[in-house]
Design a protein around this motif. Structure first.
Motif, mmCIF file in Angstrom:
data_model
loop_
_atom_site.group_PDB
_atom_site.id
_atom_site.type_symbol
_atom_site.label_atom_id
_atom_site.label_comp_id
_atom_site.label_asym_id
_atom_site.label_seq_id
_atom_site.Cartn_x
_atom_site.Cartn_y
_atom_site.Cartn_z
ATOM 1 N N ARG A 75 28.439 -70.199 37.631
ATOM 2 C CA ARG A 75 28.152 -69.117 36.678
ATOM 3 C C ARG A 75 29.260 -68.083 36.680
ATOM 4 N N PHE A 76 30.079 -68.070 37.739
ATOM 5 C CA PHE A 76 31.081 -67.030 37.910
ATOM 6 C C PHE A 76 32.503 -67.484 37.595
ATOM 7 N N ASN A 77 32.726 -68.787 37.586
ATOM 8 C CA ASN A 77 34.061 -69.320 37.332
ATOM 9 C C ASN A 77 33.930 -70.551 36.445
ATOM 10 N N PRO A 78 33.955 -70.357 35.123
ATOM 11 C CA PRO A 78 33.755 -71.484 34.210
ATOM 12 C C PRO A 78 34.845 -72.554 34.292
ATOM 13 N N ASP A 79 35.993 -72.236 34.884
ATOM 14 C CA ASP A 79 37.083 -73.208 35.008
ATOM 15 C C ASP A 79 37.027 -74.002 36.306
ATOM 16 N N ALA A 80 36.051 -73.700 37.148
ATOM 17 C CA ALA A 80 35.945 -74.383 38.436
ATOM 18 C C ALA A 80 35.471 -75.816 38.245
ATOM 19 N N PRO A 81 35.883 -76.692 39.152
ATOM 20 C CA PRO A 81 35.453 -78.088 39.050
ATOM 21 C C PRO A 81 33.972 -78.245 39.389
ATOM 22 N N VAL A 82 33.379 -79.267 38.834
ATOM 23 C CA VAL A 82 32.013 -79.654 39.158
ATOM 24 C C VAL A 82 32.110 -80.994 39.871
ATOM 25 N N LEU A 83 31.509 -81.075 41.050
ATOM 26 C CA LEU A 83 31.549 -82.319 41.822
ATOM 27 C C LEU A 83 30.874 -83.446 41.068
ATOM 28 N N THR A 84 31.553 -84.573 41.036
ATOM 29 C CA THR A 84 30.959 -85.778 40.468
ATOM 30 C C THR A 84 30.536 -86.693 41.616
ATOM 31 N N LYS A 85 29.785 -87.698 41.274
ATOM 32 C CA LYS A 85 29.376 -88.689 42.273
ATOM 33 C C LYS A 85 30.612 -89.350 42.891
ATOM 34 N N VAL A 86 31.617 -89.611 42.066
ATOM 35 C CA VAL A 86 32.857 -90.232 42.561
ATOM 36 C C VAL A 86 33.574 -89.286 43.518
ATOM 37 N N ASP A 87 33.629 -87.987 43.194
ATOM 38 C CA ASP A 87 34.249 -87.011 44.098
ATOM 39 C C ASP A 87 33.542 -87.017 45.453
ATOM 40 N N ILE A 88 32.226 -86.995 45.417
ATOM 41 C CA ILE A 88 31.436 -86.978 46.658
ATOM 42 C C ILE A 88 31.713 -88.232 47.476
ATOM 43 N N GLU A 89 31.724 -89.375 46.826
ATOM 44 C CA GLU A 89 32.014 -90.634 47.522
ATOM 45 C C GLU A 89 33.428 -90.637 48.086
ATOM 46 N N THR A 90 34.386 -90.095 47.327
ATOM 47 C CA THR A 90 35.780 -90.042 47.765
ATOM 48 C C THR A 90 35.918 -89.176 49.011
ATOM 49 N N PHE A 91 35.313 -88.003 48.997
ATOM 50 C CA PHE A 91 35.358 -87.126 50.175
ATOM 51 C C PHE A 91 34.697 -87.797 51.368
ATOM 52 N N ASN A 92 33.523 -88.339 51.168
ATOM 53 C CA ASN A 92 32.781 -88.942 52.278
ATOM 54 C C ASN A 92 33.511 -90.136 52.887
ATOM 55 N N ALA A 93 34.349 -90.803 52.107
ATOM 56 C CA ALA A 93 35.079 -91.978 52.588
ATOM 57 C C ALA A 93 36.451 -91.634 53.167
#
Length: 175
Positions: free
Chosen positions: A51-69
């Motif tokens: 709500r405070f930074n409209p240009d900020a990224p939104v985590l996707t399922k792929v992002d979450i999987e990439t980080f976790n791996a």
């Protein structure tokens, strides 16, 4: 597959939408961390739009999987976490696989910056706890929450019960 803008930012390969690389944010002093409000969504992204930074990224399922791996991404996330812990006057330690977060020597001075009723850093803390859990660092989120619980019990006049409830929900919500 091509990495997302967020993953590339975290790997130090591209800047955020403000033109900042992650390494430069890691070098910021406490004044910058307190007064700049568009970095936290990059260091600790969530699955919903900010709500405070409209240009900020939104985590996707792929992002979450990439980080976790990726140990590299999780280590870089841990570096972001340590940087914010320092900002709050906290520190973490690992002993035989057990992770703890405690107050640091700087806590008495640093607490003045965030241990105030309704302080915006309480929202940041909810974000940090949630992001750590989503991106594979649940044990760190749990240790941080345990430290926050001790702080809350001894300074409940500085942390409203609603903020504490959000923190508790962030570490106990099923992902």
């Amino acid at each position: 597959m091509t990495n997302s803008q967020l993953v590339n930012f975290y790997l130090g390969q591209s800047p955020d939408t403000e033109g900042r690389k992650i390494e430069s944010i890691w070098a910021w002093d406490d004044m910058w961390l307190e007064h700049e409000h568009t970095y936290i969504q990059w260091l600790f992204p969530l699955t919903e739009k900010s709500r405070f930074n409209p240009d900020a990224p939104v985590l996707t399922k792929v992002d979450i999987e990439t980080f976790n791996a990726s140990d590299d991404l999780k280590n870089r996330l841990l570096k972001s976490f340590k940087h914010l812990l320092r900002f709050y006057g906290l520190q973490y330690a690992e002993d035989n696989g057990a992770i703890s977060v405690t107050t640091a020597e700087t806590f008495p001075a640093r607490r003045e910056n965030w241990l105030n009723w309704g302080n915006h850093n309480h929202l940041r803390i909810t974000r940090i706890l949630t992001s750590l859990r989503l991106l594979g660092l649940d044990a760190y989120a749990q240790a941080f929450f345990q430290c926050l619980t001790q702080i809350y019990k001894t300074t409940s006049d500085a942390i409203d019960s609603r903020s504490y409830a959000y923190w508790k929900d962030a570490v106990s919500k099923v992902l």
